[in-house]
Enzyme design. Structure first.
Site, PDB file in Angstrom:
ATOM      1  N   ASP A  14      15.944 -16.298 -32.428  1.00 49.92           N
ATOM      2  CA  ASP A  14      16.728 -17.490 -32.054  1.00 49.92           C
ATOM      3  C   ASP A  14      16.479 -18.620 -33.053  1.00 49.92           C
ATOM      4  O   ASP A  14      17.386 -19.380 -33.405  1.00 49.92           O
ATOM      5  CB  ASP A  14      16.327 -17.931 -30.637  1.00 49.92           C
ATOM      6  CG  ASP A  14      17.355 -18.809 -29.960  1.00 49.92           C
ATOM      7  OD1 ASP A  14      18.130 -19.479 -30.662  1.00 49.92           O
ATOM      8  OD2 ASP A  14      17.380 -18.838 -28.716  1.00 49.92           O
ATOM      9  N   HIS A 205      14.189 -19.857 -20.601  1.00 46.36           N
ATOM     10  CA  HIS A 205      14.472 -19.999 -22.040  1.00 46.36           C
ATOM     11  C   HIS A 205      15.161 -21.352 -22.230  1.00 46.36           C
ATOM     12  O   HIS A 205      16.342 -21.519 -21.929  1.00 46.36           O
ATOM     13  CB  HIS A 205      15.385 -18.830 -22.433  1.00 46.36           C
ATOM     14  CG  HIS A 205      15.847 -18.811 -23.850  1.00 46.36           C
ATOM     15  ND1 HIS A 205      15.261 -18.036 -24.826  1.00 46.36           N
ATOM     16  CD2 HIS A 205      16.868 -19.439 -24.473  1.00 46.36           C
ATOM     17  CE1 HIS A 205      15.902 -18.187 -25.970  1.00 46.36           C
ATOM     18  NE2 HIS A 205      16.890 -19.048 -25.784  1.00 46.36           N
ATOM     19  N   HIS A 207      16.389 -24.758 -24.334  1.00 48.23           N
ATOM     20  CA  HIS A 207      16.744 -25.441 -25.596  1.00 48.23           C
ATOM     21  C   HIS A 207      16.589 -26.940 -25.343  1.00 48.23           C
ATOM     22  O   HIS A 207      16.911 -27.440 -24.260  1.00 48.23           O
ATOM     23  CB  HIS A 207      18.169 -25.071 -26.027  1.00 48.23           C
ATOM     24  CG  HIS A 207      18.253 -23.698 -26.621  1.00 48.23           C
ATOM     25  ND1 HIS A 207      18.217 -23.475 -27.971  1.00 48.23           N
ATOM     26  CD2 HIS A 207      18.322 -22.477 -26.045  1.00 48.23           C
ATOM     27  CE1 HIS A 207      18.279 -22.177 -28.212  1.00 48.23           C
ATOM     28  NE2 HIS A 207      18.344 -21.535 -27.053  1.00 48.23           N
ATOM     29  N   CYS A 238      22.139 -21.166 -30.505  1.00 48.30           N
ATOM     30  CA  CYS A 238      23.143 -20.099 -30.552  1.00 48.30           C
ATOM     31  C   CYS A 238      24.312 -20.569 -31.408  1.00 48.30           C
ATOM     32  O   CYS A 238      24.915 -21.601 -31.118  1.00 48.30           O
ATOM     33  CB  CYS A 238      23.610 -19.770 -29.134  1.00 48.30           C
ATOM     34  SG  CYS A 238      24.976 -18.607 -29.104  1.00 48.30           S
ATOM     35  N   ASN A 247      15.292 -24.478 -29.786  1.00 47.71           N
ATOM     36  CA  ASN A 247      14.494 -24.113 -28.610  1.00 47.71           C
ATOM     37  C   ASN A 247      13.385 -25.132 -28.417  1.00 47.71           C
ATOM     38  O   ASN A 247      13.032 -25.871 -29.337  1.00 47.71           O
ATOM     39  CB  ASN A 247      13.830 -22.751 -28.842  1.00 47.71           C
ATOM     40  CG  ASN A 247      14.812 -21.609 -28.887  1.00 47.71           C
ATOM     41  OD1 ASN A 247      15.098 -20.996 -27.874  1.00 47.71           O
ATOM     42  ND2 ASN A 247      15.351 -21.329 -30.070  1.00 47.71           N
TER      43      ASN A 247
HETATM   44  P1  HMG Z   1      33.530  -7.139 -31.960  1.00 53.83           P
HETATM   45  O1  HMG Z   1      34.277  -7.667 -33.116  1.00 53.83           O
HETATM   46  O2  HMG Z   1      34.200  -7.161 -30.621  1.00 53.83           O
HETATM   47  O3  HMG Z   1      33.006  -5.673 -32.265  1.00 53.83           O
HETATM   48  O4  HMG Z   1      32.165  -7.948 -31.884  1.00 53.83           O
HETATM   49  P2  HMG Z   1      33.676  -4.259 -31.970  1.00 53.83           P
HETATM   50  O5  HMG Z   1      32.902  -3.580 -30.889  1.00 53.83           O
HETATM   51  O6  HMG Z   1      35.166  -4.424 -31.775  1.00 53.83           O
HETATM   52  O7  HMG Z   1      33.441  -3.508 -33.356  1.00 53.83           O
HETATM   53  C1  HMG Z   1      34.018  -4.019 -34.557  1.00 53.83           C
HETATM   54  C2  HMG Z   1      33.233  -3.537 -35.772  1.00 53.83           C
HETATM   55  O8  HMG Z   1      31.920  -4.077 -35.712  1.00 53.83           O
HETATM   56  C3  HMG Z   1      33.084  -2.013 -35.818  1.00 53.83           C
HETATM   57  O9  HMG Z   1      33.058  -1.648 -37.205  1.00 53.83           O
HETATM   58  C4  HMG Z   1      31.707  -1.806 -35.246  1.00 53.83           C
HETATM   59  O10 HMG Z   1      31.089  -0.612 -35.707  1.00 53.83           O
HETATM   60  C5  HMG Z   1      30.954  -3.020 -35.779  1.00 53.83           C
HETATM   61  P3  HMG Z   1      34.338  -0.991 -37.911  1.00 53.83           P
HETATM   62  O11 HMG Z   1      34.626   0.251 -37.114  1.00 53.83           O
HETATM   63  O12 HMG Z   1      35.445  -2.002 -37.792  1.00 53.83           O
HETATM   64  O13 HMG Z   1      33.852  -0.771 -39.311  1.00 53.83           O
HETATM   65  N1  HMG Z   1      29.822  -3.381 -34.903  1.00 53.83           N
HETATM   66  C6  HMG Z   1      28.568  -3.603 -35.337  1.00 53.83           C
HETATM   67  N2  HMG Z   1      28.033  -3.592 -36.577  1.00 53.83           N
HETATM   68  C7  HMG Z   1      26.699  -3.859 -36.664  1.00 53.83           C
HETATM   69  N3  HMG Z   1      25.919  -4.106 -35.587  1.00 53.83           N
HETATM   70  C8  HMG Z   1      26.429  -4.117 -34.342  1.00 53.83           C
HETATM   71  C9  HMG Z   1      27.812  -3.862 -34.202  1.00 53.83           C
HETATM   72  N4  HMG Z   1      28.620  -3.801 -33.129  1.00 53.83           N
HETATM   73  C10 HMG Z   1      29.843  -3.508 -33.574  1.00 53.83           C
HETATM   74  N5  HMG Z   1      25.655  -4.355 -33.298  1.00 53.83           N
HETATM   75  C11 HMG Z   1      29.834  -7.992 -31.301  1.00 53.83           C
HETATM   76  C12 HMG Z   1      31.243  -7.663 -30.838  1.00 53.83           C
HETATM   77  C13 HMG Z   1      28.925  -7.862 -30.095  1.00 53.83           C
HETATM   78  C14 HMG Z   1      29.429  -7.016 -32.384  1.00 53.83           C
HETATM   79  C15 HMG Z   1      29.791  -9.445 -31.866  1.00 53.83           C
HETATM   80  O14 HMG Z   1      30.383 -10.267 -30.918  1.00 53.83           O
HETATM   81  C16 HMG Z   1      28.406  -9.938 -32.178  1.00 53.83           C
HETATM   82  O15 HMG Z   1      27.721  -9.438 -33.054  1.00 53.83           O
HETATM   83  N6  HMG Z   1      27.945 -10.983 -31.432  1.00 53.83           N
HETATM   84  C17 HMG Z   1      26.606 -11.518 -31.558  1.00 53.83           C
HETATM   85  C18 HMG Z   1      26.587 -13.017 -31.381  1.00 53.83           C
HETATM   86  C19 HMG Z   1      25.163 -13.518 -31.470  1.00 53.83           C
HETATM   87  O16 HMG Z   1      24.294 -12.910 -32.067  1.00 53.83           O
HETATM   88  N7  HMG Z   1      24.896 -14.691 -30.861  1.00 53.83           N
HETATM   89  C20 HMG Z   1      23.587 -15.286 -30.867  1.00 53.83           C
HETATM   90  C21 HMG Z   1      22.593 -14.572 -30.000  1.00 53.83           C
HETATM   91  S1  HMG Z   1      22.760 -14.946 -28.258  1.00 53.83           S
HETATM   92  C22 HMG Z   1      21.864 -16.427 -28.060  1.00 53.83           C
HETATM   93  O17 HMG Z   1      21.460 -17.028 -29.014  1.00 53.83           O
HETATM   94  C23 HMG Z   1      21.543 -16.905 -26.672  1.00 53.83           C
HETATM   95  C24 HMG Z   1      20.092 -16.606 -26.259  1.00 53.83           C
HETATM   96  O18 HMG Z   1      19.169 -17.214 -27.156  1.00 53.83           O
HETATM   97  C25 HMG Z   1      19.799 -17.127 -24.853  1.00 53.83           C
HETATM   98  C26 HMG Z   1      20.196 -18.578 -24.619  1.00 53.83           C
HETATM   99  O19 HMG Z   1      19.875 -19.446 -25.435  1.00 53.83           O
HETATM  100  O20 HMG Z   1      20.803 -18.804 -23.552  1.00 53.83           O
HETATM  101  C27 HMG Z   1      19.820 -15.099 -26.254  1.00 53.83           C
HETATM  102 MG    MG Z   2      18.606 -19.268 -27.153  1.00 53.86          MG
END
Ligand code: HMG
Ligand code: MG
Length: 303
Positions: A14, A205, A207, A238, A247
């Site tokens: 994060d 968690h 922030h 995020c 955080n």
């Molecule tokens: P999408 O575009 O809907 O993905 O994104 P998809 O399922 O349609 O797939 C599209 C392409 O992406 C495909 O490749 C997949 O293979 C590839 P293609 O066939 O076109 O060549 N793909 C991936 N490649 C690498 N790694 C993967 C992956 N998945 C699919 N894991 C997706 C959906 C979930 C991937 C996208 O929305 C994403 O990566 N989101 C992450 C956002 C993020 O990281 N946010 C920050 C973290 S959460 C946070 O900070 C909150 C927290 O701290 C708690 C709080 O504070 O409350 C936890």
């Molecule tokens: Mg967070």
């Protein structure tokens, strides 16, 4: 009730995911090892999300392969879906964190899925992870407020949390993603979550958008929460939650609990050393307070 706190360091995930400067895997390894040397026993080393969505987390596979693992430490990685889980397992990660939001709009922005799609998909991810012997944490983001929808119905947090636990998550982490929860709201939410799920299943968690995170940690502690997240130096946020600040700083949390004679088992001073090194590498401003205090005392020889 146990006085012991478990502290969960999310800085290498994060903390780094929202930084302008991208830290190379070798430095990320150094960061993880420095935090573990300070006494951290639960640490998120990065995420296996799509590199186009969060470029800062590219190279987590290399981080996972290079860290020297210490016995008794749980090294976690965030995974959004099956592909992320596979990438994590391919490099020997055995603790994974899944995540979704209590609100529809943030879930769509962050995961490109409706909440019902995420519940279904994450249910499968958790099932698959468990069948392979992995341990799973589940975040419920926007638990105390949403950047797009404002107030959140906490009943939704409990409903989603229950489903994720039923699917096999070891515990939940309730995310105040944009740091808008007030102390009474955090206290009430934690009371309800503890009542529903029990102390072993609830983490908080925070922030620190308004400087209320330590107050919120304290009221949560008074309600009975014993597992808290934080990030070294107060880094993080995020990228898909506008307005999210860093955080709560790990060193501030550790100092808070130490001041209350509650055992945490981590040296706040050693966390400060890592925070200062990261500040020099990345150019961010340490938002916690304890580092300044520690530095002033160190310089006056009054440690
Ligand atoms: P999408 O575009 O809907 O993905 O994104 P998809 O399922 O349609 O797939 C599209 C392409 O992406 C495909 O490749 C997949 O293979 C590839 P293609 O066939 O076109 O060549 N793909 C991936 N490649 C690498 N790694 C993967 C992956 N998945 C699919 N894991 C997706 C959906 C979930 C991937 C996208 O929305 C994403 O990566 N989101 C992450 C956002 C993020 O990281 N946010 C920050 C973290 S959460 C946070 O900070 C909150 C927290 O701290 C708690 C709080 O504070 O409350 C936890
Ligand atoms: Mg967070």
């Amino acid at each position: 009730m146990s006085e012991e706190i478990r502290f969960f360091e999310v800085g290498p995930r994060d903390g780094l995911q929202n930084e302008k400067t991208i830290l190379e895997p070798a430095s990320r390894v150094e960061m993880v090892e420095g935090l573990v040397a300070a006494g951290v026993e639960d640490i998120e080393i990065g995420s296996f999300v799509h590199p186009k969505w969060v470029p800062q987390m590219k190279g987590t596979d290399e981080v996972a392969q290079k860290i020297e693992r210490k016995e008794g430490v749980r090294y976690w990685a965030l995974v959004p879906n099956r592909k992320g889980l596979k990438r994590a397992m391919d490099v020997g990660v055995d603790h994974v964190a899944v995540f979704m939001s209590a609100t529809e709009s943030h879930n769509k922005k962050n995961l490109n899925r409706t909440r019902e799609q995420s519940l279904h998909e994450l249910g499968e991810v958790i099932g698959e992870a468990r069948s392979q012997g992995l341990v799973v944490r589940a975040y419920v983001s926007t638990a105390f407020g949403c950047p797009f929808e404002g107030e959140v119905d906490f009943q939704e947090v409990l409903r989603i949390g229950e489903e994720l636990l039923d699917s096999g998550a070891e515990h939940l982490s309730l995310g105040d993603t944009i740091g808008v929860g007030s102390p009474p709201e955090i206290a009430e939410g934690c009371r309800r979550a503890l009542q529903a799920f029990g102390v072993e299943k609830v983490a908080l968690h925070l922030h620190d958008t308004q400087g209320l995170a330590l107050a919120n940690a304290l009221v949560a502690y008074q309600q009975g929460v014993r597992l808290f997240d934080g990030a070294v130096g107060g880094m993080g946020g995020c990228p898909y939650a506008p307005g999210a600040a860093g955080n709560v700083a790990s060193e501030d949390m550790i100092n808070l609990f130490r001041q209350m004679d509650t055992s945490v088992g981590i040296k706040a001073e050693a966390i400060c050393e890592v925070a200062e090194w990261l500040r020099d590498e990345l150019g961010f401003r340490i938002s916690g307070r304890y580092c300044d205090y520690w530095r002033a005392h160190r310089e006056s020889g009054d440690e």
